[in-house]
Design a protein around this motif. Sequence first.
Motif, mmCIF file in Angstrom:
data_model
loop_
_atom_site.group_PDB
_atom_site.id
_atom_site.type_symbol
_atom_site.label_atom_id
_atom_site.label_comp_id
_atom_site.label_asym_id
_atom_site.label_seq_id
_atom_site.Cartn_x
_atom_site.Cartn_y
_atom_site.Cartn_z
ATOM 1 N N TYR A 195 63.894 15.591 2.455
ATOM 2 C CA TYR A 195 65.344 15.540 2.625
ATOM 3 C C TYR A 195 65.975 14.293 2.000
ATOM 4 O O TYR A 195 67.158 14.299 1.672
ATOM 5 N N LEU A 196 65.202 13.202 1.855
ATOM 6 C CA LEU A 196 65.765 12.021 1.203
ATOM 7 C C LEU A 196 66.078 12.321 -0.257
ATOM 8 O O LEU A 196 67.043 11.807 -0.812
ATOM 9 N N ILE A 197 65.246 13.149 -0.882
ATOM 10 C CA ILE A 197 65.450 13.500 -2.286
ATOM 11 C C ILE A 197 66.541 14.560 -2.410
ATOM 12 O O ILE A 197 67.482 14.421 -3.183
ATOM 13 N N ALA A 198 66.408 15.638 -1.650
ATOM 14 C CA ALA A 198 67.413 16.699 -1.666
ATOM 15 C C ALA A 198 67.139 17.684 -0.544
ATOM 16 O O ALA A 198 65.981 17.956 -0.219
ATOM 17 N N ARG A 199 68.180 18.183 0.033
ATOM 18 C CA ARG A 199 68.057 19.272 1.003
ATOM 19 C C ARG A 199 67.997 20.603 0.246
ATOM 20 O O ARG A 199 68.318 20.647 -0.945
ATOM 21 N N PRO A 200 67.579 21.678 0.907
ATOM 22 C CA PRO A 200 67.515 22.974 0.222
ATOM 23 C C PRO A 200 68.870 23.352 -0.385
ATOM 24 O O PRO A 200 69.914 23.156 0.242
ATOM 25 N N VAL A 201 68.846 23.862 -1.609
ATOM 26 C CA VAL A 201 70.067 24.270 -2.290
ATOM 27 C C VAL A 201 69.883 25.670 -2.860
ATOM 28 O O VAL A 201 68.774 26.176 -2.972
ATOM 29 N N THR A 202 70.974 26.299 -3.219
ATOM 30 C CA THR A 202 70.937 27.652 -3.767
ATOM 31 C C THR A 202 70.625 27.626 -5.254
ATOM 32 O O THR A 202 70.721 26.576 -5.912
ATOM 33 N N SER A 203 70.271 28.787 -5.799
ATOM 34 C CA SER A 203 70.010 28.877 -7.234
ATOM 35 C C SER A 203 71.267 28.568 -8.040
ATOM 36 O O SER A 203 71.190 28.031 -9.154
ATOM 37 N N THR A 204 72.437 28.882 -7.474
ATOM 38 C CA THR A 204 73.697 28.575 -8.152
ATOM 39 C C THR A 204 73.874 27.071 -8.303
ATOM 40 O O THR A 204 74.262 26.573 -9.367
ATOM 41 N N GLU A 205 73.563 26.329 -7.228
ATOM 42 C CA GLU A 205 73.692 24.867 -7.283
ATOM 43 C C GLU A 205 72.692 24.267 -8.266
ATOM 44 O O GLU A 205 73.014 23.326 -8.999
ATOM 45 N N ILE A 206 71.476 24.812 -8.291
ATOM 46 C CA ILE A 206 70.490 24.319 -9.254
ATOM 47 C C ILE A 206 70.981 24.588 -10.675
ATOM 48 O O ILE A 206 70.832 23.756 -11.572
ATOM 49 N N GLY A 207 71.582 25.765 -10.879
ATOM 50 C CA GLY A 207 72.138 26.086 -12.186
ATOM 51 C C GLY A 207 73.206 25.088 -12.608
ATOM 52 O O GLY A 207 73.298 24.716 -13.785
ATOM 53 N N GLU A 208 74.004 24.633 -11.643
ATOM 54 C CA GLU A 208 75.037 23.640 -11.936
ATOM 55 C C GLU A 208 74.404 22.304 -12.343
ATOM 56 O O GLU A 208 74.887 21.614 -13.239
ATOM 57 N N TYR A 209 73.311 21.933 -11.659
ATOM 58 C CA TYR A 209 72.594 20.717 -12.031
ATOM 59 C C TYR A 209 72.058 20.812 -13.451
ATOM 60 O O TYR A 209 72.160 19.874 -14.239
ATOM 61 N N LEU A 210 71.462 21.960 -13.778
ATOM 62 C CA LEU A 210 70.894 22.149 -15.110
ATOM 63 C C LEU A 210 71.985 22.123 -16.180
ATOM 64 O O LEU A 210 71.792 21.568 -17.268
ATOM 65 N N ALA A 211 73.120 22.716 -15.870
ATOM 66 C CA ALA A 211 74.241 22.716 -16.821
ATOM 67 C C ALA A 211 74.730 21.290 -17.056
ATOM 68 O O ALA A 211 75.025 20.896 -18.192
ATOM 69 N N LEU A 220 72.328 13.003 -9.628
ATOM 70 C CA LEU A 220 71.947 12.247 -8.449
ATOM 71 C C LEU A 220 71.467 13.213 -7.374
ATOM 72 O O LEU A 220 72.146 14.186 -7.060
ATOM 73 N N SER A 221 70.309 12.942 -6.809
ATOM 74 C CA SER A 221 69.787 13.799 -5.751
ATOM 75 C C SER A 221 70.593 13.607 -4.481
ATOM 76 O O SER A 221 71.226 12.583 -4.259
ATOM 77 N N LEU A 222 70.559 14.614 -3.638
ATOM 78 C CA LEU A 222 71.274 14.551 -2.372
ATOM 79 C C LEU A 222 70.566 13.615 -1.413
ATOM 80 O O LEU A 222 69.376 13.362 -1.505
ATOM 81 N N ASP A 223 71.302 13.095 -0.446
ATOM 82 C CA ASP A 223 70.769 12.139 0.518
ATOM 83 C C ASP A 223 71.269 12.539 1.899
ATOM 84 O O ASP A 223 72.433 12.927 2.059
ATOM 85 N N PRO A 224 70.437 12.490 2.947
ATOM 86 C CA PRO A 224 70.859 12.908 4.274
ATOM 87 C C PRO A 224 71.996 12.087 4.845
ATOM 88 O O PRO A 224 72.686 12.507 5.771
ATOM 89 N N THR A 225 72.247 10.892 4.291
ATOM 90 C CA THR A 225 73.339 10.065 4.807
ATOM 91 C C THR A 225 74.654 10.379 4.111
ATOM 92 O O THR A 225 75.688 9.813 4.447
ATOM 93 N N GLY A 226 74.583 11.274 3.117
ATOM 94 C CA GLY A 226 75.799 11.644 2.410
ATOM 95 C C GLY A 226 75.987 10.900 1.104
ATOM 96 O O GLY A 226 76.885 11.196 0.333
ATOM 97 N N GLY A 227 75.131 9.924 0.811
ATOM 98 C CA GLY A 227 75.228 9.186 -0.440
ATOM 99 C C GLY A 227 74.278 9.746 -1.458
ATOM 100 O O GLY A 227 73.834 10.888 -1.356
ATOM 101 N N ASP A 228 73.938 8.934 -2.468
ATOM 102 C CA ASP A 228 72.965 9.389 -3.443
ATOM 103 C C ASP A 228 71.627 8.730 -3.153
ATOM 104 O O ASP A 228 71.504 7.936 -2.234
ATOM 105 N N SER A 229 70.631 9.088 -3.915
ATOM 106 C CA SER A 229 69.286 8.616 -3.615
ATOM 107 C C SER A 229 68.887 7.393 -4.435
ATOM 108 O O SER A 229 67.721 7.093 -4.567
#
Length: 299
Positions: A195-211, A220-229
């Motif tokens: 979870y420090l790196i990233a919480r589960p995301v949808t294929s659509t969100e991964i597609g946005e990252y790749l784009a 920037l990977s997601l962070d459980p505190t709401g910031g970046d990693s």
Amino acid sequence: DRPGFGTVMPNDFIPAAELSGVIVPIGKWVLRESFRQAAVWHQAYPKTLVHIAVNVSARQFQTGLVRTIRELLTETGLKASTVCLEVTETTIMADIEGAIRILDELKALGFKISIDDYGTGYSSLEYLHRMPIDELKIDRSFVAGLGDNAVSGAIVASIISLAQTMNQEVVAEGVETREQLDRIRTMGCDFAQGYLIARPVTSTEIGEYLAAHATGQTLLSLDPTGGDSTFTPWIADTVLIIDDAPDVRMLARMCLTAAGFTVEEAGKGAAGLELARRSPPACVVLDVGLPDMSGTEVC
């Protein structure tokens, strides 16, 4: 999501699916969708290196897994070399010889093979070196104890050392704190998952990252505190081990990394001197009787 129940987590339904056998059609669906989606990403972002990892259940091992995967590769056009198949240690130990045979077939197709939840299935080193394994994933229960439990630290360091000795990559599962991430980095772990790196995301969100990556944006990977990693790692003292005995170096590395040190090592005096020039260590553990020069000469 199940109407009236909300999101049902994998830990709640997978054991029942395994027991009933429903996991086989579920597993095939997961493989097909994963392969199909990966093929779409490869076509859309040909310059981006996209690899996926898919878990394979114990029941699938018993029901023509290799034949099913061959069919799905043909159906989706995906390259096997871009896929890592994850198998739990307990699945392998249930039928060691059968598992080795199936893993060999999958490896021959070009897949990367990973042992998931390593450390919980009591696998024998006698069989481990016979398996065509590319990666070990350290079970989250050991990672959770880093910093608080000396035994967990020793186990994690031992698994990392074992993987390095066998030329395998190692992944720490369940990384949820900065301290855990810093510790596994100083131990020489290759990858982190949690979870420090990233919480589960949808294929659509991964597609946005790749784009975004394709246009040169920094992700920037997601962070459980709401910031970046982004983080500033703790830089441990470096210990340089110079010894021509590989087993001595391995034992010293395991003990020192478990204690939080960064370890460099060399099997000859000249190689040790070169390492020391590039990155001066805080301490040197030196064998007196080296093959190319004496320990006194190294000093």
